[in-house]
Design an enzyme around this catalytic site. Sequence first.
Site, short mmCIF file in Angstrom:
data_model
loop_
_atom_site.label_atom_id
_atom_site.label_comp_id
_atom_site.label_asym_id
_atom_site.label_seq_id
_atom_site.Cartn_x
_atom_site.Cartn_y
_atom_site.Cartn_z
N GLU A 1 -1.39 16.45 0.12
CA GLU A 1 -0.39 15.42 0.41
C GLU A 1 0.30 14.96 -0.88
OE1 GLU A 1 -0.15 10.92 2.21
OE2 GLU A 1 -2.09 11.78 1.73
N ASP B 1 5.53 5.01 1.99
CA ASP B 1 5.92 6.16 2.82
C ASP B 1 6.83 5.71 3.95
OD1 ASP B 1 4.27 7.63 1.22
OD2 ASP B 1 2.58 7.66 2.62
N SER C 1 0.85 -1.20 0.00
CA SER C 1 0.00 0.00 0.00
C SER C 1 0.88 1.25 0.00
CB SER C 1 -0.89 0.00 1.24
OG SER C 1 -0.10 0.35 2.36
N LYS C 2 0.21 2.36 -0.21
CA LYS C 2 0.89 3.64 -0.21
C LYS C 2 1.62 3.86 1.12
CE LYS C 2 -0.89 7.99 0.24
NZ LYS C 2 0.31 8.57 0.81
N ARG C 3 0.97 3.42 2.19
CA ARG C 3 1.58 3.62 3.50
C ARG C 3 2.92 2.90 3.64
NH1 ARG C 3 -2.37 1.45 6.49
NH2 ARG C 3 -3.84 1.94 4.85
#
Length: 514
Positions: free
Chosen positions: A288, A270, A265-267
Amino acid sequence: MERKVRVRFAPSPTGPLHMGGVRTALYNYLFAKKHNGDFILRIEDTDQARFVPGAEEYIIQALKWCGITPNEGVGFGDGGHAPYRQSERKPMYRQYVEQLISSGHAYYAFDSTEELDEMRSRMEKAGSSFAYNAIIRQSMKNSLTLSEDEVQRRLAANENYVVRIQLPRNEEVRVKDIIRGWVVVNTAQMDDKVLFKSDGMPTYHMANVVDDYTMQITHVIRGEEWLPSAPLHVLLYRFLGWESSMPEFAHLPLLLRPDGNGKLSKRDGDRLGFPVFPLNWTDAKTGEQSSGYLERGYFSDAFVNMLALLGWHTSGNREIFNMDELVQEFSLDRVSKSGAKFDPEKAKWFNQQYLRLHSDEELADLFAASLQEKHPGIVNSVSRDFLVTACKLIKEKANFVHEFWEQGSYLFIAPEMYDQEVIKKRLNERSMAFVVAMKDVFLGLAEFTAASTESAFKQVAEAQGIKTGEVMQLFRVCLTGVAGGPALFEMCALLGKAESANRLERALATIKTQ
Ligand code: GLU
């Protein structure tokens, strides 16, 4: 007659395209090209509530950057099936919905949100979960329970309604998946999904099946998250009388986090510092920012090559394939069933391989462009030949062009600081005398090449009774300031006689006073 292969990538414009989506597009593209077929880009924007401005443009840009070019579709021209945006196809769907209603495969339902919620909580209290299915529908407000007059009255009064598929109560549905084999589900485990709403918009399921049929799609290649919808789609083909031209299905494995625990996922990106999107994206609402492979300095062909091998393997051990080679090699037979772990280090490795495949000339252009932004004076201070040779030396240790400056700035600017550890360890009277002698010998060389400087180095060491290993690192630090770097004598040749000798002299003076 064999049908011409036609596949589609059908994203919803709900945000930036995740790298998993790019991989789905890529596999569709490779499959189409391999079979001399067509690859279509269809935008599935029936859910207006989830529409994100800019997402469609992003999808098109991302595909262009990757070289995954559709033959037809939004942004890529009409192949005889336009429009390719579902919101623009709105008038086409109603006739098929009506066909389903009149053949007894769909029905109107008038239940309000409150009524649905009430039934849901009643079911939950009784310990079962709520599904609008063959049993529950008998106690709800729909054209199966209301009188014909009542249904007509409500429709005439423009009451809100939905059209739901009418599933058989207890029947096996078999879906043949190219990757997974037969998937069998009983309709008792399914619910009467909404196909259409009174605003005239179809839902995903209805629009997806109608479009695949009318666009003559032969193979549906999409992410695993759509596998649960496939039995419903198979039933829709059957109920609409389209079974003989139903596409074949292939559901692709998920991309997993580097540790293998869960969907990428994007998380995770990051948190672990790698991009999960092809291009930068700024969320218009929150501001964001998410970084993209392009802006992180990846070559698009390295990115594509890396993605191709996430969940699919080739027939041999080779890993580097350009797009044409991928087309030749691609086969859905070698797509794996299980999730594919994404490895950010491997992504860098791919970029490094592609970096090395570029000519020094090409790298010099890219490096010059990146220098022009951050250190414009530098590009003008050196010749083109110098820049090309510098790239040849630096590329050996770099993964990205944007690392070239950080890793090789000393080729352009003489050092002012010298690696203290090397000096502490290696500087003594003998090594100092060696550097002094080297400076003089360099100045006396008629020809200043990698070969001549290297042989001078060896001769001086021999004459002074020093092993080359004792002085090599100190000598390098005197020239560059740092302990590691490209081939030493090729670097001397690049710097040239005067600059090399100057640097040695300057180092001797500075180190002495440090
Ligand atoms: N619109 C769906 C998506 O966003 C497409 C699913 C399919 O390919 O059928 O992924």
